[in-house]
Design a protein around this motif. Sequence first.
Motif, PDB file in Angstrom:
ATOM      1  N   LEU A  41       0.892   0.515 -16.239  1.00  0.00           N
ATOM      2  CA  LEU A  41       1.147   0.326 -14.807  1.00  0.00           C
ATOM      3  C   LEU A  41      -0.107   0.719 -14.041  1.00  0.00           C
ATOM      4  N   ARG A  42      -0.757  -0.249 -13.425  1.00  0.00           N
ATOM      5  CA  ARG A  42      -2.018   0.078 -12.759  1.00  0.00           C
ATOM      6  C   ARG A  42      -2.071  -0.436 -11.326  1.00  0.00           C
ATOM      7  N   MET A  43      -3.005   0.169 -10.603  1.00  0.00           N
ATOM      8  CA  MET A  43      -3.146  -0.213  -9.198  1.00  0.00           C
ATOM      9  C   MET A  43      -4.212  -1.284  -9.055  1.00  0.00           C
ATOM     10  N   GLY A  44      -3.918  -2.278  -8.249  1.00  0.00           N
ATOM     11  CA  GLY A  44      -4.900  -3.313  -7.954  1.00  0.00           C
ATOM     12  C   GLY A  44      -5.547  -3.073  -6.602  1.00  0.00           C
ATOM     13  N   PRO A  45      -5.959  -4.142  -5.948  1.00  0.00           N
ATOM     14  CA  PRO A  45      -6.652  -3.995  -4.662  1.00  0.00           C
ATOM     15  C   PRO A  45      -5.684  -3.673  -3.541  1.00  0.00           C
ATOM     16  N   GLY A  46      -5.116  -2.464  -3.590  1.00  0.00           N
ATOM     17  CA  GLY A  46      -4.010  -2.144  -2.692  1.00  0.00           C
ATOM     18  C   GLY A  46      -4.342  -1.217  -1.559  1.00  0.00           C
ATOM     19  N   CYS A  47      -5.583  -0.868  -1.414  1.00  0.00           N
ATOM     20  CA  CYS A  47      -5.915   0.033  -0.318  1.00  0.00           C
ATOM     21  C   CYS A  47      -6.947  -0.636   0.582  1.00  0.00           C
ATOM     22  N   PRO A  48      -6.575  -0.871   1.829  1.00  0.00           N
ATOM     23  CA  PRO A  48      -7.476  -1.604   2.718  1.00  0.00           C
ATOM     24  C   PRO A  48      -8.759  -0.837   3.018  1.00  0.00           C
ATOM     25  N   VAL A  49      -8.688   0.484   2.946  1.00  0.00           N
ATOM     26  CA  VAL A  49      -9.901   1.274   3.169  1.00  0.00           C
ATOM     27  C   VAL A  49     -10.878   1.022   2.019  1.00  0.00           C
ATOM     28  N   CYS A  50     -10.341   1.057   0.807  1.00  0.00           N
ATOM     29  CA  CYS A  50     -11.194   0.908  -0.377  1.00  0.00           C
ATOM     30  C   CYS A  50     -11.850  -0.463  -0.450  1.00  0.00           C
ATOM     31  N   VAL A  51     -11.179  -1.487   0.021  1.00  0.00           N
ATOM     32  CA  VAL A  51     -11.731  -2.833  -0.147  1.00  0.00           C
ATOM     33  C   VAL A  51     -12.647  -3.241   1.009  1.00  0.00           C
ATOM     34  N   THR A  52     -12.725  -2.394   2.032  1.00  0.00           N
ATOM     35  CA  THR A  52     -13.655  -2.692   3.134  1.00  0.00           C
ATOM     36  C   THR A  52     -15.081  -2.641   2.587  1.00  0.00           C
ATOM     37  N   ASP A  53     -15.817  -3.719   2.787  1.00  0.00           N
ATOM     38  CA  ASP A  53     -17.115  -3.819   2.122  1.00  0.00           C
ATOM     39  C   ASP A  53     -18.187  -3.012   2.879  1.00  0.00           C
ATOM     40  N   MET A  54     -19.199  -2.606   2.139  1.00  0.00           N
ATOM     41  CA  MET A  54     -20.277  -1.815   2.746  1.00  0.00           C
ATOM     42  C   MET A  54     -20.884  -2.476   3.988  1.00  0.00           C
ATOM     43  N   PRO A  55     -21.215  -3.766   3.950  1.00  0.00           N
ATOM     44  CA  PRO A  55     -21.792  -4.376   5.160  1.00  0.00           C
ATOM     45  C   PRO A  55     -20.868  -4.291   6.377  1.00  0.00           C
ATOM     46  N   GLU A  56     -19.546  -4.253   6.131  1.00  0.00           N
ATOM     47  CA  GLU A  56     -18.629  -4.104   7.273  1.00  0.00           C
ATOM     48  C   GLU A  56     -18.740  -2.699   7.857  1.00  0.00           C
ATOM     49  N   VAL A  57     -18.834  -1.704   6.976  1.00  0.00           N
ATOM     50  CA  VAL A  57     -19.045  -0.332   7.461  1.00  0.00           C
ATOM     51  C   VAL A  57     -20.394  -0.264   8.181  1.00  0.00           C
ATOM     52  N   ASP A  58     -21.403  -0.929   7.609  1.00  0.00           N
ATOM     53  CA  ASP A  58     -22.733  -0.933   8.237  1.00  0.00           C
ATOM     54  C   ASP A  58     -22.676  -1.473   9.665  1.00  0.00           C
ATOM     55  N   GLU A  59     -21.881  -2.521   9.868  1.00  0.00           N
ATOM     56  CA  GLU A  59     -21.778  -3.091  11.225  1.00  0.00           C
ATOM     57  C   GLU A  59     -21.241  -2.044  12.200  1.00  0.00           C
ATOM     58  N   ALA A  60     -20.201  -1.311  11.766  1.00  0.00           N
ATOM     59  CA  ALA A  60     -19.623  -0.286  12.645  1.00  0.00           C
ATOM     60  C   ALA A  60     -20.637   0.834  12.901  1.00  0.00           C
ATOM     61  N   VAL A  61     -21.354   1.219  11.850  1.00  0.00           N
ATOM     62  CA  VAL A  61     -22.357   2.288  12.006  1.00  0.00           C
ATOM     63  C   VAL A  61     -23.467   1.822  12.950  1.00  0.00           C
ATOM     64  N   ALA A  62     -23.903   0.566  12.791  1.00  0.00           N
ATOM     65  CA  ALA A  62     -24.977   0.049  13.649  1.00  0.00           C
ATOM     66  C   ALA A  62     -24.540   0.039  15.113  1.00  0.00           C
ATOM     67  N   LEU A  63     -23.307  -0.360  15.362  1.00  0.00           N
ATOM     68  CA  LEU A  63     -22.819  -0.364  16.749  1.00  0.00           C
ATOM     69  C   LEU A  63     -22.705   1.057  17.292  1.00  0.00           C
ATOM     70  N   ALA A  64     -22.289   1.979  16.432  1.00  0.00           N
ATOM     71  CA  ALA A  64     -22.222   3.393  16.868  1.00  0.00           C
ATOM     72  C   ALA A  64     -23.622   3.901  17.193  1.00  0.00           C
TER      73      ALA A  64
END
Length: 388
Positions: free
Chosen positions: A80-103
């Motif tokens: 029994l295993r977990m797949g891509p079930g956490c939206p935080v985990c699957v957020t890609d680095m470039p998406e985080v980068d966009e938020a950091v750049a705007l900050a």
Amino acid sequence: MSDREPVPGGPTGGVAGPSDGENVLEFRDPEKADALAQRAEELVADIDADEVSIMHVCGSHEQSIAKFGLRSMLPDGLDLRMGPGCPVCVTDMPEVDEAVALANAGLTITTYGDMLHVPGTAASLSDARAAGADVRVVYSAAEAVDIAEGTDDDVVFFATGFETTAAPTAAIVRDDPPENFWVLSAHKYVPPAMEVVAAMPETDVDGFLAAGNAATITGWGLFEELVDETDTPITVGGFEPLDILAGLVVLLRDIRDGEVTVRNAYPRCVTERGNEPAQNQLWDVFTTESGEWRGIAHIPDANLVLQDEYAHVNAREQFEIDTASLAASDSSLVDDCICGDIMAGRADPTDCDMFGEECTPEDPVGACMVSSEGTCKIWHEYGGRPDL
Ligand code: SF4
Ligand code: SF4
């Protein structure tokens, strides 16, 4: 979907769980849990395979499984295993980068608490905040609007999550938010990711336990097409221990019988058609686009982006987002992180050499150690491999 006989030991004689006014403890009854586990063992023994592999796609499922030690009740031949079930985990680095750049550019960034510590290429939002940026935690898109209404500054809502949070974001976007409110969407849509993961030869999934909460929005009927495309049975499951065990029994029975179909083991919350007003809102505001899910794959039509009609609230349309200035520092640890393999069901957290060593919830290397729905964090919290 076809109806079948009730699951033995099921909480209400069938596969239902607590409804309003019912005692949640009824759905943690050890005797019923034992009966369901016993039935699961019989079914696994009946299946002609060395191992049966079931993937769930929800961080809340993993939390219940770990917290209540459900893996320790299940037979050895059931993986029994977990797949891509956490939206935080699957957020890609470039998406985080966009938020950091705007900050870094001086905008106020609002987002859910788990997103603060998710590593970008060179920095997380919490790093940006420590360096003086205005980054605030909110519990909803509505709270981000409240912040915008109280200031003349530009306020960006870094919007993450699957269908369950995308629908409320859509409602806010349609509700005429203030002119200084913007959405940076990293929302994602789960079914296409399940299709991609099911097709990965190394994943080799025999059945999916689908997230009951997302299905309250989409309805179980949505999965019929996915079942046909993946040739893999799906059962929608709730989150109490008996919900999960009952869902597994239903799914194992289909796997044994070679029935490739959708079943609803969470009928107290999930209907065939789901919440249609919320779906209408969602698809009025968002459309899908292909994109990366962190470490897993490039997934077609699984990123939710704002429709052109709502370009006036789209941060990507309104601001020049300079992510090029975010050069990676020493990314060797992040390179060795195997989050992608974990979310694709190819590895367990304990397969990662950094688990509990270089990578801890206090000092996470990868996204899976950040979110309360991330497998690495859940396993860390409940002690390595959580067979309690
Ligand atoms: S957002 Fe909802 S469906 Fe997705 S992992 Fe979290 S709890 Fe599960
Ligand atoms: S333990 Fe840390 S580094 Fe390893 S896979 Fe999990 S999040 Fe990534």
